[in-house]
Design a protein around this motif. Sequence first.
Motif, PDB file in Angstrom:
ATOM      1  N   ALA A   1      -2.267   7.098   0.741  1.00 28.04           N
ATOM      2  CA  ALA A   1      -3.365   6.258   0.259  1.00 28.04           C
ATOM      3  C   ALA A   1      -4.708   6.928   0.533  1.00 28.04           C
ATOM      4  O   ALA A   1      -4.811   7.831   1.373  1.00 28.04           O
ATOM      5  N   GLU A   2      -5.728   6.463  -0.157  1.00 26.65           N
ATOM      6  CA  GLU A   2      -7.069   7.028  -0.004  1.00 26.65           C
ATOM      7  C   GLU A   2      -7.953   6.080   0.794  1.00 26.65           C
ATOM      8  O   GLU A   2      -8.136   4.922   0.407  1.00 26.65           O
ATOM      9  N   PRO A   3      -8.534   6.548   1.920  1.00 29.17           N
ATOM     10  CA  PRO A   3      -9.485   5.705   2.636  1.00 29.17           C
ATOM     11  C   PRO A   3     -10.814   5.624   1.898  1.00 29.17           C
ATOM     12  O   PRO A   3     -11.331   6.632   1.414  1.00 29.17           O
ATOM     13  N   VAL A   4     -11.339   4.414   1.797  1.00 30.20           N
ATOM     14  CA  VAL A   4     -12.668   4.187   1.236  1.00 30.20           C
ATOM     15  C   VAL A   4     -13.525   3.691   2.393  1.00 30.20           C
ATOM     16  O   VAL A   4     -13.369   2.557   2.845  1.00 30.20           O
ATOM     17  N   PHE A   5     -14.398   4.549   2.890  1.00 29.51           N
ATOM     18  CA  PHE A   5     -15.083   4.243   4.141  1.00 29.51           C
ATOM     19  C   PHE A   5     -16.262   3.295   3.940  1.00 29.51           C
ATOM     20  O   PHE A   5     -17.070   3.474   3.027  1.00 29.51           O
ATOM     21  N   VAL A   6     -16.335   2.329   4.828  1.00 26.63           N
ATOM     22  CA  VAL A   6     -17.397   1.325   4.835  1.00 26.63           C
ATOM     23  C   VAL A   6     -18.233   1.554   6.078  1.00 26.63           C
ATOM     24  O   VAL A   6     -17.686   1.769   7.181  1.00 26.63           O
ATOM     25  N   ASP A   7     -19.551   1.487   5.956  1.00 28.48           N
ATOM     26  CA  ASP A   7     -20.428   1.648   7.117  1.00 28.48           C
ATOM     27  C   ASP A   7     -20.307   0.430   8.033  1.00 28.48           C
ATOM     28  O   ASP A   7     -19.672  -0.579   7.691  1.00 28.48           O
ATOM     29  N   VAL A   8     -20.915   0.528   9.207  1.00 26.00           N
ATOM     30  CA  VAL A   8     -20.815  -0.533  10.208  1.00 26.00           C
ATOM     31  C   VAL A   8     -22.193  -1.091  10.527  1.00 26.00           C
ATOM     32  O   VAL A   8     -23.218  -0.478  10.243  1.00 26.00           O
ATOM     33  N   GLU A   9     -22.199  -2.264  11.128  1.00 23.79           N
ATOM     34  CA  GLU A   9     -23.436  -2.875  11.606  1.00 23.79           C
ATOM     35  C   GLU A   9     -23.841  -2.217  12.926  1.00 23.79           C
ATOM     36  O   GLU A   9     -22.999  -1.947  13.784  1.00 23.79           O
ATOM     37  N   ARG A  10     -25.123  -1.995  13.093  1.00 21.89           N
ATOM     38  CA  ARG A  10     -25.604  -1.275  14.272  1.00 21.89           C
ATOM     39  C   ARG A  10     -25.327  -2.048  15.567  1.00 21.89           C
ATOM     40  O   ARG A  10     -24.939  -1.457  16.580  1.00 21.89           O
ATOM     41  N   GLU A  11     -25.496  -3.365  15.561  1.00 19.50           N
ATOM     42  CA  GLU A  11     -25.328  -4.128  16.794  1.00 19.50           C
ATOM     43  C   GLU A  11     -23.860  -4.333  17.143  1.00 19.50           C
ATOM     44  O   GLU A  11     -23.441  -4.088  18.271  1.00 19.50           O
ATOM     45  N   THR A  12     -23.065  -4.777  16.180  1.00 22.15           N
ATOM     46  CA  THR A  12     -21.674  -5.118  16.476  1.00 22.15           C
ATOM     47  C   THR A  12     -20.745  -3.913  16.432  1.00 22.15           C
ATOM     48  O   THR A  12     -19.655  -3.957  17.023  1.00 22.15           O
ATOM     49  N   LYS A  13     -21.122  -2.859  15.709  1.00 27.77           N
ATOM     50  CA  LYS A  13     -20.276  -1.681  15.463  1.00 27.77           C
ATOM     51  C   LYS A  13     -19.090  -2.017  14.564  1.00 27.77           C
ATOM     52  O   LYS A  13     -18.172  -1.209  14.397  1.00 27.77           O
TER      53      LYS A  13
ATOM     54  N   VAL B   1       0.851  -1.193   0.000  1.00 34.36           N
ATOM     55  CA  VAL B   1       0.000   0.000   0.000  1.00 34.36           C
ATOM     56  C   VAL B   1       0.887   1.244   0.000  1.00 34.36           C
ATOM     57  O   VAL B   1       1.856   1.341   0.760  1.00 34.36           O
ATOM     58  N   GLY B   2       0.560   2.193  -0.859  1.00 32.99           N
ATOM     59  CA  GLY B   2       1.351   3.411  -0.954  1.00 32.99           C
ATOM     60  C   GLY B   2       0.543   4.521  -1.590  1.00 32.99           C
ATOM     61  O   GLY B   2      -0.696   4.493  -1.593  1.00 32.99           O
ATOM     62  N   ARG B   3       1.242   5.496  -2.146  1.00 29.85           N
ATOM     63  CA  ARG B   3       0.574   6.653  -2.725  1.00 29.85           C
ATOM     64  C   ARG B   3      -0.373   6.225  -3.843  1.00 29.85           C
ATOM     65  O   ARG B   3       0.018   5.489  -4.756  1.00 29.85           O
ATOM     66  N   GLY B   4      -1.622   6.680  -3.729  1.00 32.91           N
ATOM     67  CA  GLY B   4      -2.620   6.368  -4.730  1.00 32.91           C
ATOM     68  C   GLY B   4      -3.403   5.094  -4.468  1.00 32.91           C
ATOM     69  O   GLY B   4      -4.397   4.838  -5.154  1.00 32.91           O
ATOM     70  N   SER B   5      -2.979   4.297  -3.492  1.00 29.43           N
ATOM     71  CA  SER B   5      -3.725   3.078  -3.162  1.00 29.43           C
ATOM     72  C   SER B   5      -5.080   3.433  -2.567  1.00 29.43           C
ATOM     73  O   SER B   5      -5.239   4.470  -1.914  1.00 29.43           O
ATOM     74  N   ARG B   6      -6.052   2.561  -2.769  1.00 30.64           N
ATOM     75  CA  ARG B   6      -7.397   2.747  -2.211  1.00 30.64           C
ATOM     76  C   ARG B   6      -7.648   1.619  -1.227  1.00 30.64           C
ATOM     77  O   ARG B   6      -7.570   0.442  -1.592  1.00 30.64           O
ATOM     78  N   VAL B   7      -7.931   2.000   0.016  1.00 29.84           N
ATOM     79  CA  VAL B   7      -8.014   1.024   1.101  1.00 29.84           C
ATOM     80  C   VAL B   7      -9.340   1.190   1.836  1.00 29.84           C
ATOM     81  O   VAL B   7      -9.659   2.280   2.335  1.00 29.84           O
ATOM     82  N   ALA B   8     -10.112   0.111   1.925  1.00 31.39           N
ATOM     83  CA  ALA B   8     -11.384   0.138   2.639  1.00 31.39           C
ATOM     84  C   ALA B   8     -11.142   0.046   4.131  1.00 31.39           C
ATOM     85  O   ALA B   8     -10.312  -0.745   4.602  1.00 31.39           O
ATOM     86  N   THR B   9     -11.875   0.853   4.885  1.00 27.25           N
ATOM     87  CA  THR B   9     -11.771   0.852   6.340  1.00 27.25           C
ATOM     88  C   THR B   9     -13.051   1.449   6.915  1.00 27.25           C
ATOM     89  O   THR B   9     -13.836   2.066   6.200  1.00 27.25           O
ATOM     90  N   VAL B  10     -13.258   1.266   8.201  1.00 25.71           N
ATOM     91  CA  VAL B  10     -14.409   1.874   8.868  1.00 25.71           C
ATOM     92  C   VAL B  10     -14.040   3.286   9.327  1.00 25.71           C
ATOM     93  O   VAL B  10     -12.862   3.643   9.414  1.00 25.71           O
ATOM     94  N   ALA B  11     -15.068   4.072   9.651  1.00 22.40           N
ATOM     95  CA  ALA B  11     -14.848   5.465  10.051  1.00 22.40           C
ATOM     96  C   ALA B  11     -15.178   5.706  11.515  1.00 22.40           C
ATOM     97  O   ALA B  11     -15.191   6.862  11.963  1.00 22.40           O
ATOM     98  N   ASN B  12     -15.406   4.624  12.286  1.00 19.02           N
ATOM     99  CA  ASN B  12     -15.850   4.791  13.675  1.00 19.02           C
ATOM    100  C   ASN B  12     -14.816   4.344  14.698  1.00 19.02           C
ATOM    101  O   ASN B  12     -15.145   4.083  15.851  1.00 19.02           O
ATOM    102  N   ALA B  13     -13.540   4.269  14.276  1.00 20.92           N
ATOM    103  CA  ALA B  13     -12.535   3.656  15.142  1.00 20.92           C
ATOM    104  C   ALA B  13     -11.418   4.606  15.554  1.00 20.92           C
ATOM    105  O   ALA B  13     -10.285   4.194  15.784  1.00 20.92           O
TER     106      ALA B  13
END
Length: 366
Positions: A100-112, A75-87
């Motif tokens: 790198a660019e974060p690609v944000f994924v939503d979370v499940e309400r129960e598990t977070k 992973v380096g400059r220009g990479s696209r990486v999925a991650t959560v935004a609640n951590a």
Amino acid sequence: MADRIAVNDLRRHAITTEATVRTSAERVLSSGWYVLGKEVEAFEREFAEYCGVGHCVGVASGTDAIELGLRALGVGRGSRVATVANAGFYTTTALMALGAEPVFVDVERETKLMDLAHLKQILGETTLDAVVVTHLFGLLHDMEPVLDLTDRAGVPVFEDCAQAHGARRGGRAAGSFGAAASFSFYPTKNLGALGDGGAVVTGSADVAQSVRRLRQYGWGSRYRAEIKGGRNSRLDEMQAAILRAKLPLLDGWNRRRRDIATRYSREIGNPRVDRPPVHGEEYVGHLYVVVSDDREALRAHLAEASILTDVHYPLPDHRQPVLAAHGGRTGLPVTDDLSAAILTLPCYPELSDEEVTRVISRVNSW
């Protein structure tokens, strides 16, 4: 006034571990060797065995572990990486440092935890270079369906285990599922040092070797820099010795955290407070997080009884000012809703049964 109940009390923890920590510190002081020596080597070997992986590389912090671990995966400059935004912005900090660019994924309400339906949608719409799965609040994500999605897409998974030391599913420990994983040993973690520290664990000898070079200037041999992106990020001998002393106690501490969390989930009955379900070994009780329709009123009610709380975390990554240039990124409704309603109750091994009862009673009286 009743004695204060802190969200976490490191003074109590220090008392319970003082003798073994002193012995470890004295051993390092008498050795005359303070960086990348026998203590670090021994801890890396012992922690790798604990996690059920072939390799562990100690670094200076958990955030460095994310950055250097991802860099070792390409992973380096220009990479696209999925991650959560609640951590807590830690992974996003590492991605920004990598270019790198974060690609944000939503979370499940129960598990977070990361919503796999949303991840599947993203994988179908765009090309990713990696997926960071965060085992948040001490709960290990169900990794089989995660890997089923990512393997079919040909995308490596990196585990953020900063809050999940010792969590297990099917006999496998957090950190043993992905291509590599990061741990933090910040003092408040389930396995904490007396300062900053972190580690990358992996089953790949090549990834481990890359991280070993990256943590020390990119050296292939002394004073010979062979790879880009190197820095000074080394776990020191003192912290390694202290972590070695604490590691045999970790499973017992995790059981106590889980017992406290189980009591909260079963005995808090206030209909305005949503509790996590009771979990098994996949949860190590790093943080016990509830959801309330009026968080601030509940916080004030608990504070009046000298029960302290916290919010993990109040501002999601996609709402952080530093990302304002990205247009505030929408499309994470559950993440946004939870950020306004979550509240962390005290949960650490040194809490007494009476204090746990006091917290439960006060929440129920709100």
